[in-house]
Scaffold this active site. Structure first.
Site, mmCIF file in Angstrom:
data_model
loop_
_atom_site.group_PDB
_atom_site.id
_atom_site.type_symbol
_atom_site.label_atom_id
_atom_site.label_comp_id
_atom_site.label_asym_id
_atom_site.label_seq_id
_atom_site.Cartn_x
_atom_site.Cartn_y
_atom_site.Cartn_z
ATOM 1 N N ASP A 50 10.442 -6.798 -3.633
ATOM 2 C CA ASP A 50 8.997 -6.823 -2.797
ATOM 3 C C ASP A 50 8.778 -8.501 -2.700
ATOM 4 O O ASP A 50 8.788 -9.395 -3.586
ATOM 5 C CB ASP A 50 7.342 -6.396 -2.683
ATOM 6 N N ASN B 91 20.090 -6.345 7.055
ATOM 7 C CA ASN B 91 20.190 -7.216 5.893
ATOM 8 C C ASN B 91 20.196 -5.449 5.010
ATOM 9 O O ASN B 91 21.499 -5.129 4.724
ATOM 10 C CB ASN B 91 19.473 -7.639 4.676
ATOM 11 N N TYR C 102 4.820 -7.939 15.527
ATOM 12 C CA TYR C 102 5.183 -7.106 15.040
ATOM 13 C C TYR C 102 5.661 -5.980 16.028
ATOM 14 O O TYR C 102 6.698 -4.856 15.592
ATOM 15 C CB TYR C 102 3.660 -6.149 15.032
ATOM 16 N N PHE D 121 0.775 -1.483 -0.426
ATOM 17 C CA PHE D 121 0.155 -0.247 -0.024
ATOM 18 C C PHE D 121 1.032 0.998 -0.024
ATOM 19 O O PHE D 121 0.516 2.072 -0.520
ATOM 20 C CB PHE D 121 -0.879 -0.103 0.991
ATOM 21 N N ALA E 89 10.494 2.397 8.324
ATOM 22 C CA ALA E 89 9.315 3.133 8.452
ATOM 23 C C ALA E 89 8.446 1.834 10.178
ATOM 24 O O ALA E 89 7.794 0.979 9.650
ATOM 25 C CB ALA E 89 8.090 2.007 7.804
ATOM 26 N N LYS F 29 9.737 -4.393 15.470
ATOM 27 C CA LYS F 29 9.535 -2.951 14.789
ATOM 28 C C LYS F 29 10.283 -2.703 15.793
ATOM 29 O O LYS F 29 11.491 -1.220 15.492
ATOM 30 C CB LYS F 29 8.892 -2.460 14.971
ATOM 31 N N HIS G 74 -4.839 -3.271 1.055
ATOM 32 C CA HIS G 74 -5.303 -4.833 0.409
ATOM 33 C C HIS G 74 -7.414 -4.598 0.903
ATOM 34 O O HIS G 74 -6.898 -4.259 2.323
ATOM 35 C CB HIS G 74 -4.802 -5.169 1.458
HETATM 36 P P1 NAD Z 1 1.965 -3.378 3.207
HETATM 37 O O1 NAD Z 1 1.457 -4.864 3.599
HETATM 38 O O2 NAD Z 1 0.817 -3.155 1.835
HETATM 39 O O3 NAD Z 1 2.792 -3.253 2.439
HETATM 40 C C1 NAD Z 1 3.466 -4.114 3.204
HETATM 41 C C2 NAD Z 1 4.866 -4.321 1.516
HETATM 42 O O4 NAD Z 1 6.259 -5.233 2.409
HETATM 43 C C3 NAD Z 1 4.399 -5.994 1.332
HETATM 44 O O5 NAD Z 1 4.096 -5.546 0.123
HETATM 45 C C4 NAD Z 1 4.466 -7.278 1.112
HETATM 46 O O6 NAD Z 1 4.226 -7.721 0.611
HETATM 47 C C5 NAD Z 1 6.212 -6.651 1.239
HETATM 48 N N1 NAD Z 1 6.569 -7.520 2.447
HETATM 49 C C6 NAD Z 1 6.674 -8.235 3.734
HETATM 50 N N2 NAD Z 1 6.964 -9.157 4.217
HETATM 51 C C7 NAD Z 1 8.286 -9.049 3.638
HETATM 52 C C8 NAD Z 1 9.969 -9.611 3.497
HETATM 53 N N3 NAD Z 1 10.191 -10.501 3.993
HETATM 54 N N4 NAD Z 1 10.611 -9.470 2.200
HETATM 55 C C9 NAD Z 1 10.204 -8.638 1.103
HETATM 56 N N5 NAD Z 1 8.469 -7.993 1.537
HETATM 57 C C10 NAD Z 1 7.758 -8.311 2.097
HETATM 58 O O7 NAD Z 1 1.458 -2.545 4.361
HETATM 59 P P2 NAD Z 1 1.944 -0.854 4.771
HETATM 60 O O8 NAD Z 1 0.333 -0.299 5.037
HETATM 61 O O9 NAD Z 1 1.994 -0.296 2.687
HETATM 62 O O10 NAD Z 1 3.101 -0.807 5.384
HETATM 63 C C11 NAD Z 1 4.352 -0.807 4.722
HETATM 64 C C12 NAD Z 1 4.919 -0.208 6.364
HETATM 65 O O11 NAD Z 1 4.951 0.896 6.587
HETATM 66 C C13 NAD Z 1 4.947 -1.464 7.062
HETATM 67 O O12 NAD Z 1 6.844 -1.685 7.231
HETATM 68 C C14 NAD Z 1 4.286 -0.959 8.245
HETATM 69 O O13 NAD Z 1 5.032 -1.253 9.722
HETATM 70 C C15 NAD Z 1 4.584 0.543 8.360
HETATM 71 N N6 NAD Z 1 3.591 1.262 8.788
HETATM 72 C C16 NAD Z 1 1.993 1.177 8.036
HETATM 73 C C17 NAD Z 1 1.134 1.789 8.637
HETATM 74 C C18 NAD Z 1 -0.038 2.005 7.976
HETATM 75 O O14 NAD Z 1 -1.126 2.259 8.826
HETATM 76 N N7 NAD Z 1 -0.548 2.024 6.946
HETATM 77 C C19 NAD Z 1 0.950 2.095 9.999
HETATM 78 C C20 NAD Z 1 2.497 2.251 10.616
HETATM 79 C C21 NAD Z 1 3.507 1.586 10.278
HETATM 80 N N1 UDP Z 2 23.645 -7.526 3.680
HETATM 81 C C1 UDP Z 2 23.638 -7.566 2.025
HETATM 82 N N2 UDP Z 2 23.696 -6.677 1.236
HETATM 83 C C2 UDP Z 2 24.935 -5.626 1.674
HETATM 84 C C3 UDP Z 2 25.865 -5.807 2.421
HETATM 85 C C4 UDP Z 2 25.579 -6.761 3.675
HETATM 86 O O1 UDP Z 2 22.548 -7.649 2.538
HETATM 87 O O2 UDP Z 2 25.235 -5.574 0.111
HETATM 88 C C5 UDP Z 2 23.983 -8.177 4.576
HETATM 89 C C6 UDP Z 2 24.708 -9.771 5.019
HETATM 90 O O3 UDP Z 2 23.941 -10.220 4.925
HETATM 91 C C7 UDP Z 2 24.427 -9.131 6.925
HETATM 92 C C8 UDP Z 2 24.333 -8.413 6.986
HETATM 93 O O4 UDP Z 2 23.983 -7.574 5.593
HETATM 94 O O5 UDP Z 2 24.960 -10.671 7.257
HETATM 95 C C9 UDP Z 2 25.134 -7.408 7.640
HETATM 96 O O6 UDP Z 2 26.254 -6.480 7.285
HETATM 97 P P1 UDP Z 2 27.172 -5.949 8.308
HETATM 98 O O7 UDP Z 2 27.981 -5.617 6.823
HETATM 99 O O8 UDP Z 2 26.634 -4.996 8.771
HETATM 100 O O9 UDP Z 2 27.693 -7.162 8.998
HETATM 101 P P2 UDP Z 2 28.192 -8.611 8.072
HETATM 102 O O10 UDP Z 2 28.112 -9.539 9.490
HETATM 103 O O11 UDP Z 2 28.531 -8.614 7.335
HETATM 104 O O12 UDP Z 2 30.073 -8.543 9.387
#
Ligand code: NAD
Ligand code: UDP
Ligand code: UDP
Length: 317
Positions: free
Chosen positions: A34, A100, A146, A14, A115, A150, A182
């Site tokens: 995503d 990461n 959550y 969203f 976020a 966060k 959604h």
């Molecule tokens: P959303 O669920 O629509 O979007 C989240 C996106 O993250 C989705 O597209 C989902 O597929 C993707 N995602 C989830 N897990 C993932 C993963 N492991 N790897 C890659 N992608 C992944 O929600 P949103 O409302 O758009 O929220 C976006 C961000 O803003 C979130 O981090 C949420 O915590 C934060 N947030 C939103 C609100 C709100 O009111 N909408 C309030 C507070 C915080």
């Molecule tokens: N990482 C990544 N992309 C990058 C560099 C790092 O996804 O371009 C990830 C990697 O998996 C690593 C983590 O980020 O474990 C944390 O990186 P950092 O350099 O802080 O610590 P590291 O674990 O490498 O000592």
């Protein structure tokens, strides 16, 4: 203006989809990463033809190697229904995802924005919520995957700042709504609008006296971009949201009126750990970002209702 390469994780969701659109409109190149757990390709369909837009199907709990100038870390399911479906994965997304993306920021020297959420305040004892308030979170409750995820992500961001001098930004987002939500995320705005449009009962949890403050999506995105553009000394956390507070009964009444619905109100049990009240203190956002939300709830609801009407017409809701 210099064109930047910008990574948006959760860009198919969203808020992420609105952010990608905004950044492309500003002339930047955008990589959207995503895993589509809650996101939808339809949200970014209109962006796919843009040569400055690139979509990666990627789960942020795995490392990602791309070359970017800025990272907006939004990947995470945001509605209680979705983040409680696979709570362990929610924690991993928050924590491993943050590690990461911080590692990526460290390697590339990119600025990175997290976020975060008003949920870090839990069921707050301080009202309205100021950034200095440490919160009232149940660490073992159903929302903890959550809320604590966060909170841990914020800790990681501040740790990388202190240890590695990373350029970090944290925004705490309060309830936000608008097109591209959604349809089945169980959030109050989407539930009420769909129920009203279908003339089905509007489900009020508890007695409906609990409060929330609703921010329209494009106002929110504007604050996020302003935050990214602040000087390196500004890390936040900064609350962003609309401070105008409504009870759920008031919201239901307004949605009914705007949809000319015949729906009745029905009362259901309140979910566990459901915060009684929530309203951001946005003094910091006003001062640091020169920002204030401008879309009144009624105006934002009208646009959101139009979006859900489209979904219903096309059979997607
Ligand atoms: P959303 O669920 O629509 O979007 C989240 C996106 O993250 C989705 O597209 C989902 O597929 C993707 N995602 C989830 N897990 C993932 C993963 N492991 N790897 C890659 N992608 C992944 O929600 P949103 O409302 O758009 O929220 C976006 C961000 O803003 C979130 O981090 C949420 O915590 C934060 N947030 C939103 C609100 C709100 O009111 N909408 C309030 C507070 C915080
Ligand atoms: N990482 C990544 N992309 C990058 C560099 C790092 O996804 O371009 C990830 C990697 O998996 C690593 C983590 O980020 O474990 C944390 O990186 P950092 O350099 O802080 O610590 P590291 O674990 O490498 O000592
Ligand atoms: N809520 C409601 N009816 C619904 C969905 C939600 O009364 O159909 C209530 C919910 O109990 C909460 C408020 O609306 O008090 C906001 O819920 P939402 O899930 O949108 O967001 P959050 O609780 O995370 O702020």
């Amino acid at each position: 203006m210099t064109r930047k390469n910008i990574l948006v994780t959760g860009g198919g969701g969203f808020l992420g989809s609105h952010l990608c659109e905004r950044l492309l409109n500003e002339g930047h190149s955008v990589i959207c990463a995503d895993n589509f757990f809650t996101g939808n390709k339809k949200n970014i369909e209109a962006l796919m033809d843009n040569r400055r837009f690139e979509l990666l199907r990627h789960d942020v709990t795995f490392p990602l190697y791309v070359e970017v100038d800025e990272i907006y870390n939004l990947a995470c399911p945001a509605s209680p229904v979705h983040y409680q479906k696979d709570p362990a994965q929610t924690v991993k997304t928050c924590v491993h995802g943050a590690i990461n993306m911080l590692g990526l920021a460290r390697r590339t020297g990119a600025k990175i924005l997290q976020a975060s959420t008003s949920e870090v305040y839990g069921d707050p004892n301080v009202h309205p919520q100021v950034e200095e308030y440490w919160g009232n979170v149940n660490p073992i409750g159903e929302r903890a995957c959550y809320d604590e995820g966060k909170r841990a992500a914020e800790t990681l961001f501040m740790s990388y700042r202190r240890q590695c001098n990373l350029r970090i930004k944290i925004v705490r987002i309060f309830n936000t709504y608008g097109p591209n939500m959604h349809p089945n995320d169980g959030r109050v705005v989407s539930n009420f609008i769909l129920q009203a449009l279908r003339n089905e009962p509007i489900t009020i949890y508890g007695d409906g006296s609990q409060t929330r403050s609703f921010c329209y999506c494009t106002d929110l995105i504007d604050a996020m971009v302003r935050m990214m553009n602040t000087g390196d000394e500004i890390t936040g956390p900064v609350n962003i949201g609309n401070p105008v507070e409504f009870t759920m009964l008031q919201l239901a009444g307004l949605v009914k009126e705007l949809t000319s619905s015949r729906s009745e109100l029905v009362f259901k049990p309140l979910p566990s750990d459901d915060p009684r009240q929530r309203k951001p203190d946005i003094t910091k956002a006003k001062q640091l970002l020169g920002w204030t939300p401008t879309t009144p709830l009624e105006e934002g609801l009208k646009r959101t209702i139009a979006y859900f009407e489209d979904l219903l017409r096309s059979g997607e809701a």
